[in-house]
Design an enzyme around this catalytic site. Structure first.
Site, mmCIF file in Angstrom:
data_model
loop_
_atom_site.group_PDB
_atom_site.id
_atom_site.type_symbol
_atom_site.label_atom_id
_atom_site.label_comp_id
_atom_site.label_asym_id
_atom_site.label_seq_id
_atom_site.Cartn_x
_atom_site.Cartn_y
_atom_site.Cartn_z
ATOM 1 C CB CYS A 194 -0.904 0.011 1.231
ATOM 2 S SG CYS A 194 -2.093 -1.331 1.296
ATOM 3 C CD GLU B 206 -2.223 3.831 3.232
ATOM 4 O OE1 GLU B 206 -1.826 3.275 2.174
ATOM 5 O OE2 GLU B 206 -3.387 3.730 3.652
ATOM 6 C CB CYS C 203 -1.652 0.677 6.191
ATOM 7 S SG CYS C 203 -1.084 0.316 4.524
#
Length: 140
Positions: free
Chosen positions: A58, A60, A95
């Site tokens: 991801c 993040e 995350c």
């Protein structure tokens, strides 16, 4: 900790730019993240998909890992943005877990909301029961 509106705008702009660099040939959902470091530096990340999905990283985590690789260890805020998600965009569970290792619970997380103004949560609001935090005494 209140977040300066100039930081919110700068973070969302950087996250928007990063979303344009995402590799998302399977989901077609491009996500960008921007991590504000304590020295004012903004580190960008974008989602990087893999055809196995489980190996996708991801935005993040990409931003956080880049910052860590650059030797940064103190962070002030994070923003995430996607032009492809029609609802409020918040970090996924993986995350949230990884962010909790390096960001204190009071860290503002600026989330893109295509329905209106960005929504700001703290990491602690998004991940309220961090029962593993005690395992790393160096964590913020």
């Amino acid at each position: 900790m209140p977040l300066d509106p100039r930081h919110i705008e700068a973070l969302l702009t950087a996250a928007h730019t990063a979303a344009g660099l995402a590799y998302a040939p399977y989901s077609h959902i491009h996500v960008g993240a921007a991590l504000l470091c304590d020295d004012g530096t903004i580190v960008q990340g974008a989602n990087m998909e893999n055809r196995s999905y489980g190996l996708t990283v991801c935005a993040e985590r990409t931003a956080l890992f880049r910052a860590l690789l650059e030797g940064r260890r103190a962070f002030t805020a994070l923003a995430i943005y996607s032009p492809d998600v029609p609802t409020l965009l918040t970090p996924c569970g993986a995350c949230r877990q990884v962010l909790s290792e390096f960001l204190p619970p009071e860290t503002p997380i600026v989330c893109h909301d295509p329905e209106g103004e960005p929504r700001i949560f703290t990491l602690g609001e998004l991940y309220p029961h961090d029962s593993l935090r005690h395992l790393n005494p160096q964590a913020p």
